[in-house]
Scaffold this active site. Structure first.
Site, PDB file in Angstrom:
ATOM      1  CB  SER A  29      13.192  -1.856   7.120  1.00  0.00           C
ATOM      2  OG  SER A  29      12.468  -0.885   7.867  1.00  0.00           O
ATOM      3  CB  VAL A  59      -0.944   0.038   1.224  1.00  0.00           C
ATOM      4  CG1 VAL A  59      -2.046  -0.979   1.087  1.00  0.00           C
ATOM      5  CG2 VAL A  59      -0.177  -0.172   2.524  1.00  0.00           C
ATOM      6  CG  HIS A  85      10.252  36.756  26.007  1.00  0.00           C
ATOM      7  ND1 HIS A  85      10.847  35.759  26.733  1.00  0.00           N
ATOM      8  CD2 HIS A  85       9.539  37.513  26.889  1.00  0.00           C
ATOM      9  CE1 HIS A  85      10.521  35.897  28.007  1.00  0.00           C
ATOM     10  NE2 HIS A  85       9.728  36.960  28.120  1.00  0.00           N
ATOM     11  CD  GLU A 142      18.960  -2.565  25.474  1.00  0.00           C
ATOM     12  OE1 GLU A 142      19.891  -2.975  24.751  1.00  0.00           O
ATOM     13  OE2 GLU A 142      17.903  -2.071  25.020  1.00  0.00           O
TER      14      GLU A 142
END
EC number: 1.8.1.4
Length: 613
Positions: free
Chosen positions: A220, A113, A533, A278
């Site tokens: 990917s 797609v 500012h 991890e």
């Protein structure tokens, strides 16, 4: 044979000193364009490219492969298209639109797609979920709301409504991309595309088309390590998680990079407990260490998150027959068993792998490296013999240079510039990245350890400037003073090496720094810029002003300007030796901030038009 730079028509020949000291011919009508950090002035659309401290002649050492055409027939003499793009993700879309702008007849091939990973299974739907998590966090933070004088009843959510929001956004953006290409006359071809031979592409069953140039932009897919069984229900990738088919009570997230961090933000806001797994010894690898330390204190420690570091998930089994998801952990170094977790779900966020199988790369003698298509700095594909494949490029995740959607788009635009006759090299160090947690994290360039290592190797000092969001009026008005901005730079010449931000709207703030790096703007110039500012942009303003650049950096600029004024008389003289001397002076001019670059740009063009033509 190296591919020559495109050149305007020659008028009077001039001589320019080459990188080896040789003298070669170049036209009087020099063309300068495209400032960037790696080339702090003149784009190599001519023979000169001004880098950080000198003008150098770009080197093109690759040979064009003759073997790429061997056995596949000669390239066609006439073409169906000027450009064919295989893959209609963000990278392919960006290249297609720029190609049409350049007047190229363009086709784009999509086997799935339009929009690719980013739009359909990545950055777009994930931002919809993160928008929800941000609202939920604010509404759930009673102390935060009371500080504004607001009273809010208990916040809740409808899971399907949240999922629909993400899906609807992806559909809307996908339709926008499709319509934009159709409106501009890009041919959208449906089917799996592959390279059949030189300048020849096959798509669908047996459709064959030809093009002067081909771009591979196939993107990917989620990377799933061995030993992990994905069922799409209880053991999932980011592709599945974005559908939000469930919100588990306890979910393990394997990997604490961008993807893992963002999903931890979503799941904890919606009520889940999270466990990070991890492999490295610390969470958030790849981030600047100082930023990751603060981010852990804010994004992880106060939330329902625990973690295991220095371990691999060697085996993950989906939940079935009333049993939970089983995760076996082993020590990342010794590979000895460490622990076993039982959780409701597991999200695999271990990165992404290039989608390059079945692209017909063998037909042009291209061998992938860990799945990535090898390319040079101009995204030109390199074959198995180290030679360039004529007229074939690869952009985005498939080449592995920088796996970000906007990097893919930038690479695509760069390629189109080249095939349109204007040489262009993308500076990847000036491409920003962001993690859309609450607060956000953003970065561009080098981390502090990377910069210091580079400084030691190349012999320059590295300094660091910092500022806090606690000193920013707008952040305090929002009761969002948690955060810092950090800049790594060279004090000897004011070059920005890297900027890292953690705080409110960090993803938006980073672009002032990334654009400064891309344009070669030095700190001594940008610190004079004016910011409204009170705004969050003043965080960057204070950061630039906090940097201490050595005074002689500006002084050398003024000396160089004076030298250029004297050189004008030599250029007018018509004396070849004096004119060569001026060119040599330009080659050795050192450490120039952007205002001086602009001065060179204007003065040289003026001299060329008034004197040399």
């Amino acid at each position: 044979m190296a591919t020559p730079f495109s050149q305007p028509s020659l008028t009077r020949p001039n001589r320019v000193l080459g990188s080896t000291g040789s003298v070669f011919s170049t036209p009087r009508s020099l063309r300068f364009c495209g400032l960037r950090r790696e080339a702090l002035g003149f784009s190599p659309s001519n023979h000169l490219a001004l880098r950080s401290d000198r003008i150098i002649v770009p080197s093109r050492r690759f040979e064009v492969s003759a073997s790429s055409a061997a056995g596949n027939g000669a390239p066609p003499k006439s073409f169906d298209y000027d450009l064919i793009i295989i893959g209609a993700g963000v990278g392919g879309h960006g290249a297609a639109l720029h190609a049409v702008e350049k007047g190229l007849k363009t086709a784009i091939i999509e086997g799935d797609v339009v929009g690719g990973t980013c739009v359909n299974r990545g950055c777009v739907p994930s931002k919809a979920l993160l928008a929800v998590s941000g609202r939920m966090r604010e509404l759930q933070n009673e102390h935060h709301m009371k500080s504004f004088g607001l009273q809010v009843s208990a916040a809740g959510y409808d899971r399907q409504g949240v999922a629909d929001h993400a899906n609807n956004l992806a559909t809307k953006i996908r339709n926008n991309l499709t319509n934009s290409m159709k409106a501009l006359g890009v041919d959208i071809l449906t089917g799996f595309g592959s390279v059949l031979g030189p300048q020849k592409v096959k798509y669908g069953k047996d459709n064959i088309i030809t093009a002067k140039n081909i771009i591979i932009a196939t993107g990917s897919v989620p990377f799933v390590p061995k030993g992990i069984e994905v069922d799409g229900k209880t053991v999932i990738t980011s592709d599945h998680a974005l559908k939000l088919e469930s919100v588990p009570d306890w979910i393990a997230i394997v990997g604490s990079g961008y993807i893992g961090l963002e999903f931890s933000d979503v799941y904890t806001a919606l009520g889940s407990e999270v466990t990070f797994i991890e492999a490295l010894d610390q969470l958030m690898p790849g981030f600047d260490p100082e930023i990751s330390k603060l981010a852990q204190r804010v994004l992880i420690n106060p939330r329902k998150i625990d973690y295991h570091t220095g371990v691999f998930a060697s085996k993950i089994t989906p939940a079935k027959d009333g049993k939970p998801v089983m995760i076996e952990l082993i020590d990342a170094k010794t590979k000895e068993p460490k622990d076993t977790l039982e959780v409701d779900a597991a999200l695999i966020a271990t990165g992404r792998a290039p989608f390059t199988n079945g692209l017909g790369l063998e037909n042009v003698n291209v061998v992938t490296q860990r799945g990535f298509i090898p390319v040079d700095e101009r995204m030109r594909v390199i074959d198995g013999n180290g030679k360039l494949v004529p007229n074939l490029y690869c952009i985005g995740d498939a080449n592995g240079k920088l796996m970000l959607a906007h990097a893919a788009s930038a690479q695509g635009i760069s390629v189109v510039e080249q095939v349109s006759g204007r040489d262009h090299v993308l500076n990847h160090l000036s491409i920003p990245a962001a993690c859309f947690t609450h607060p956000e994290i953003s970065m561009v360039g080098l981390t502090e350890p990377q910069a210091r290592e580079k400084g030691e190797k190349e012999g320059f000092k590295v300094s660091v400037a910092k500022t806090s969001f606690k000193a920013n009026t707008k952040a305090l008005a929002e009761n969002e003073g948690e955060g810092i901005a950090k800049m790594i730079y060279r004090p000897d010449n004011g070059e920005i090496l890297g900027v890292h931000i953690f705080g409110l709207h960090a993803a938006d703030l980073i672009h002032e720094a990334s654009n400064a790096m891309a344009l070669g703007t030095r700190i001594q110039d940008i610190k004079l810029a004016v910011h409204a500012h009170p705004t969050l942009s003043e965080v960057l303003d204070e950061l630039f002003k906090a940097a201490k650049v050595e005074s002689h950096a500006t002084a050398r600029t003024e000396d160089a300007k004076a030298k250029l004024n004297m050189d004008e008389d030599d250029l007018r003289s018509g004396d070849d030796e004096k004119q060569d001397s001026v060119i040599k002076d330009l080659i050795v001019i050192s450490t120039s901030p952007s205002s001086f670059i602009e001065n060179i740009y204007a003065r040289v063009l003026s001299l060329v038009s008034r004197i040399l033509v």
